[in-house]
Design a protein around this motif. Structure first.
Motif, mmCIF file in Angstrom:
data_model
loop_
_atom_site.group_PDB
_atom_site.id
_atom_site.type_symbol
_atom_site.label_atom_id
_atom_site.label_comp_id
_atom_site.label_asym_id
_atom_site.label_seq_id
_atom_site.Cartn_x
_atom_site.Cartn_y
_atom_site.Cartn_z
ATOM 1 N N GLY A 147 0.818 -1.213 0.000
ATOM 2 C CA GLY A 147 0.000 0.000 0.000
ATOM 3 C C GLY A 147 0.851 1.263 0.000
ATOM 4 O O GLY A 147 0.551 2.250 -0.701
ATOM 5 N N ALA A 148 1.950 1.260 0.748
ATOM 6 C CA ALA A 148 2.842 2.423 0.800
ATOM 7 C C ALA A 148 3.473 2.679 -0.561
ATOM 8 O O ALA A 148 3.595 3.831 -1.015
ATOM 9 C CB ALA A 148 3.912 2.220 1.867
ATOM 10 N N ALA A 149 3.859 1.578 -1.232
ATOM 11 C CA ALA A 149 4.503 1.729 -2.543
ATOM 12 C C ALA A 149 3.523 2.306 -3.561
ATOM 13 O O ALA A 149 3.850 3.250 -4.305
ATOM 14 C CB ALA A 149 5.038 0.384 -3.000
ATOM 15 N N PHE A 150 2.319 1.725 -3.596
ATOM 16 C CA PHE A 150 1.346 2.212 -4.578
ATOM 17 C C PHE A 150 0.885 3.632 -4.257
ATOM 18 O O PHE A 150 0.642 4.451 -5.152
ATOM 19 C CB PHE A 150 0.153 1.253 -4.661
ATOM 20 N N SER A 151 0.732 3.932 -2.973
ATOM 21 C CA SER A 151 0.322 5.297 -2.613
ATOM 22 C C SER A 151 1.400 6.301 -2.983
ATOM 23 O O SER A 151 1.106 7.437 -3.404
ATOM 24 C CB SER A 151 0.002 5.383 -1.121
ATOM 25 N N SER A 152 2.672 5.902 -2.860
ATOM 26 C CA SER A 152 3.769 6.794 -3.267
ATOM 27 C C SER A 152 3.735 7.048 -4.765
ATOM 28 O O SER A 152 3.915 8.189 -5.236
ATOM 29 C CB SER A 152 5.113 6.189 -2.865
ATOM 30 N N THR B 263 1.100 6.781 -6.722
ATOM 31 C CA THR B 263 -0.091 7.585 -7.019
ATOM 32 C C THR B 263 0.144 9.056 -6.683
ATOM 33 O O THR B 263 -0.203 9.979 -7.444
ATOM 34 C CB THR B 263 -1.301 7.050 -6.238
ATOM 35 N N GLY B 264 0.748 9.306 -5.526
ATOM 36 C CA GLY B 264 1.033 10.680 -5.127
ATOM 37 C C GLY B 264 1.989 11.368 -6.078
ATOM 38 O O GLY B 264 1.803 12.559 -6.421
ATOM 39 N N PHE B 265 3.016 10.615 -6.534
ATOM 40 C CA PHE B 265 3.970 11.192 -7.473
ATOM 41 C C PHE B 265 3.298 11.534 -8.791
ATOM 42 O O PHE B 265 3.571 12.581 -9.406
ATOM 43 C CB PHE B 265 5.136 10.231 -7.691
ATOM 44 N N PHE B 266 2.377 10.632 -9.250
ATOM 45 C CA PHE B 266 1.661 10.871 -10.500
ATOM 46 C C PHE B 266 0.775 12.136 -10.389
ATOM 47 O O PHE B 266 0.767 12.991 -11.283
ATOM 48 C CB PHE B 266 0.808 9.666 -10.861
ATOM 49 N N LEU B 267 0.052 12.260 -9.291
ATOM 50 C CA LEU B 267 -0.811 13.431 -9.103
ATOM 51 C C LEU B 267 0.004 14.718 -8.996
ATOM 52 O O LEU B 267 -0.365 15.761 -9.544
ATOM 53 C CB LEU B 267 -1.672 13.251 -7.854
ATOM 54 N N PHE B 268 1.146 14.621 -8.293
ATOM 55 C CA PHE B 268 2.014 15.781 -8.171
ATOM 56 C C PHE B 268 2.523 16.220 -9.540
ATOM 57 O O PHE B 268 2.562 17.423 -9.863
ATOM 58 C CB PHE B 268 3.192 15.463 -7.253
ATOM 59 N N THR B 269 2.885 15.246 -10.391
ATOM 60 C CA THR B 269 3.391 15.568 -11.737
ATOM 61 C C THR B 269 2.323 16.248 -12.584
ATOM 62 O O THR B 269 2.579 17.240 -13.288
ATOM 63 C CB THR B 269 3.875 14.279 -12.438
#
Length: 442
Positions: free
Chosen positions: A422-427, A429-435
């Protein structure tokens, strides 16, 4: 052509007859642990008559006895590097050596080869006899004039004597040494004392002196405390070596005599008189143990495999479920019978036991257990080291490698690792949204 056919038939007939006459073809010899040829060394052939009951009991049990005088130059234990005998009985206490060149070291080499020995001494025991006994773990009294004396446990027939005729009832209580039938009559003993090192767990006192016994010169004055006294004195002892060779050390040659076998006996202080002493039963039963007619074990059909499989694997994987089994039998004197015990253990061993399991038995000789291979890879051993008083020791070992999981044998998704997933996928996802926000937000 006809001549060649006759020759072939003759050769086949000769080969068949040789096979029948060979020791390996004898049922009694091939099935049992010993083929039964015993060398008996004596000072005088008169011992064949004076101790005939003991010798006849060996003959009746199928042993082949070869009598030789101690000074017979033809005595040889080996022929072309092979031992000719399975057992040795030394009824020659005064012998300085056997034959022309057989010293104590030669006798000990005979024992080291896994063969059996009965050694009987008396007041005239030579250095040769004493050295053999010492190497077997029995130390005779250093006083050459000393015999065992007991003023409370003597035979009533020796009441007016020097009390050197001992009536001992201190017999080891053991089924493997003396069978199911208890020896009820006292055992007559006249001879010298010996002691056993308490640290030697391979030597056992089977006939002990009473607490009132001591070792001294019956014809001399006692000016100081006897060197050997009480229950530390052993009258008859047995030793089983690590190679399963068996030895009997007796301080009395008369113990085996017809006179003691047929004597009536009454112990001092007892009102019970026995028509026959316990010597014949004692000697017969303990000789069965010495010559492996009792207490001899063998292990066969050692197998191991994974649960649910039949074939033995060439290696195990960590955390495999394994089955180990072995069949253990005891020689009864005539046949192999299932051995039943609850103390046979298996070690799964690498430098130290990683698994220690007590094997369960089906009461028919089969011992088995199941266990999980430890989570450690390397080269392991299946080991069964069985040592029990009176029985031949068993030492079984088989080497087997244990490997780790292969890369494709691990579970792809572990329940315990879900937070990390979950931590890996959330990271990500967060990176994608930030980009997205960074690139397209004005």
């Amino acid at each position: 052509m006809a001549m060649a056919k006759v020759v072939r038939v003759s050769l086949s007939l000769i080969s068949f007859l040789l096979m029948l006459l060979s020791p390996a073809a004898s049922i009694g010899q091939s099935d049992g642990p010993r083929s039964g040829k015993i060398l008996v060394v004596v000072d005088d052939f008169a011992i064949r008559s004076s101790h005939s009951i003991f010798f006849n009991s060996l003959l009746d049990r199928g042993f082949n006895l070869d009598f030789k005088l101690a000074d017979d130059p033809s005595i040889s234990l080996q022929s072309f590097g092979n031992y000719q005998y399975d057992g040795l009985v030394i009824f020659s206490p005064s012998a300085k050596q056997i034959g022309r060149s057989l010293t104590s070291s030669g006798v000990l080499e005979f024992v080291d080869s896994g063969r059996d020995l009965i050694l009987a001494a008396d007041l005239h025991a030579s250095d040769f006899i004493r050295e053999i006994a010492t190497e077997c773990g029995a130390d005779f009294d250093e006083d050459r004039n000393a015999v065992v004396i007991d003023h409370t446990s003597y035979a009533v027939s020796d009441a007016e004597g020097d009390h050197t005729l001992i009536a001992s009832e201190d017999i080891l209580k053991s089924v493997v040494f003396f069978g199911e039938k208890e020896i009820e009559a006292p055992v007559l003993f006249r001879g010298i004392a010996h002691t056993l090192n308490p640290a030697n767990n391979m030597a056992v006192k089977v006939l002990s002196a009473s607490p009132s016994a001591y070792s001294a010169n019956p014809n001399g004055l006692i000016s100081k405390s006897p060197g050997l006294s009480g229950s530390t004195i052993s009258l008859v002892s047995t030793v089983q070596a690590r190679n399963n060779a068996r030895m009997l050390v007796s301080g009395s040659l008369d113990l085996f005599s017809n006179r003691f076998f047929k004597s009536n006996v009454q112990k001092s202080g007892s009102s019970t008189s026995h028509k026959i002493a316990g010597n014949e039963q004692f000697v017969t039963e303990i000789s069965k143990w010495v010559f492996h007619e009792r207490g001899h074990l063998k292990a066969v059909n050692v197998t191991h495999h994974k649960i649910g499989e039949i074939e033995e694997p060439s290696m195990y994987r960590i955390k495999d479920d394994s089955v180990y089994s072995v069949e253990i039998y005891e020689w009864s004197g005539t046949s192999w019978e299932p051995y039943v015990a609850d103390d046979v253990q298996l070690q799964f061993y690498m430098m130290s036991p990683y698994v220690l399991k007590t094997l369960s038995t089906d009461q028919k000789g089969v011992y088995s257990t199941t266990f999980k291979v430890p989570d450690v890879y390397g080269v392991f051993q299946f080991k069964v080291e069985y040592q029990r008083l009176g029985y031949t020791s068993l030492s079984l070992s088989e080497q087997i490698p244990v490997r780790p999981f292969k890369h494709n044998e691990y579970e792809r998704f572990l329940t315990a690792a879900y937070p990390y997933y979950g931590a890996a996928f959330s990271s990500m996802t967060g990176f994608f949204l930030f980009t997205v926000v960074y690139l397209y937000n004005k």
